[in-house]
Write an enzyme that holds these catalytic residues in place. Sequence first.
Site, PDB file in Angstrom:
ATOM      1  CB  VAL A 123      34.045  46.080  41.883  1.00 25.04           C
ATOM      2  CG1 VAL A 123      32.975  45.849  40.816  1.00 25.04           C
ATOM      3  CG2 VAL A 123      33.743  45.276  43.144  1.00 25.04           C
ATOM      4  CB  CYS A 124      34.734  47.558  37.425  1.00 23.59           C
ATOM      5  SG  CYS A 124      34.583  48.182  35.749  1.00 23.59           S
TER       6      CYS A 124
END
Length: 338
Positions: A123-124
């Site tokens: 994520v990210c």
Amino acid sequence: MTNTPYFLPKLSGERLVLFLAYEDVGLLDLTGPQTVFWAADKRMRARGLPGYARQVASLAGGMVRSAEGMALDTVPLSSFLLEQIDTIIVPGSPDMPRVQPLLRELSDWIAGAAERARRTASVCSGTFLLAQAGLLNGKRAATHWAMCDLLQERFPAVDIDRNSLFVNQHAVWTSAGVTAGIDLALALVEGDCGHDVAMQVARELVVFLKRPGGQAQFSELLLAQEAGGDAFERLHLWIMDNLALDMPVELLAGQLNMSPRNFARVYKEKTGRTPAKGVEALRLEAARRMLESSARGVEQVARLCGFGSEERMRTAFQRTLGVSPSDYRKRFAPSAIR
């Protein structure tokens, strides 16, 4: 440490999802996807079907402080047999440029565990840890738009996708900034549990739209508001509410009580686009959303979004996105709409 595995499935077929934590991890990067799997687990168990076991784990276990200052109680990674793990979720950190080199041991664990797990996702800026683990060499990957240049500098073997919300490369998934982790998690749930469960979860979490991975990281409306500032924010919202109208520069200028010539000059100066290009970008975004989420015919979408004809909309799609409206719908709309 006992040899007894920490995780024992409560139902045959239950999937273990591990969320990795470390000092200065981004809290929403972790809890956003975690909430998606929690909601999906409820839905599956209500049907008498195996769902998801969810654990937050770190190298040493114990309390780990997030970047936002909240302490997370974690289980040691050594508590799990690698063959137990179905999915590994690697959140990012807002301080990733600093913390990534300090997390070599965690990246080494990810490299080994990913060989046994069914899939590994970031994520990210968690993409940096997958890259450090060697999982992204020669692969396309997404990360937060502000981290793309640094990711390319530190890991030149990664093919960075600067636009997509999330990218799937075989058993490795990567996603863009923060809330894109929710989109990625919904896609994983949809693959496991079906479109119906994923949409129920999206509705429960009041997610405005379950967005496909190939959709751009940026909303045209958000970009327009950011570039234009307060002076044009009301205008852009008015355009979105009146897309079916013809939008000559005189009409747009009149909304702000400006002369057409002065309006065109200031608009280009503030947004980097002519008024006509700005209107077309907003029409394209509206058309994309309709094609993704409604069963309206392409001709009707073209009319509602102000293109006037299917042919004009097709030309705009081909020029900007490289696909026709019909092909865009085939790629991104749920099967019930295609």
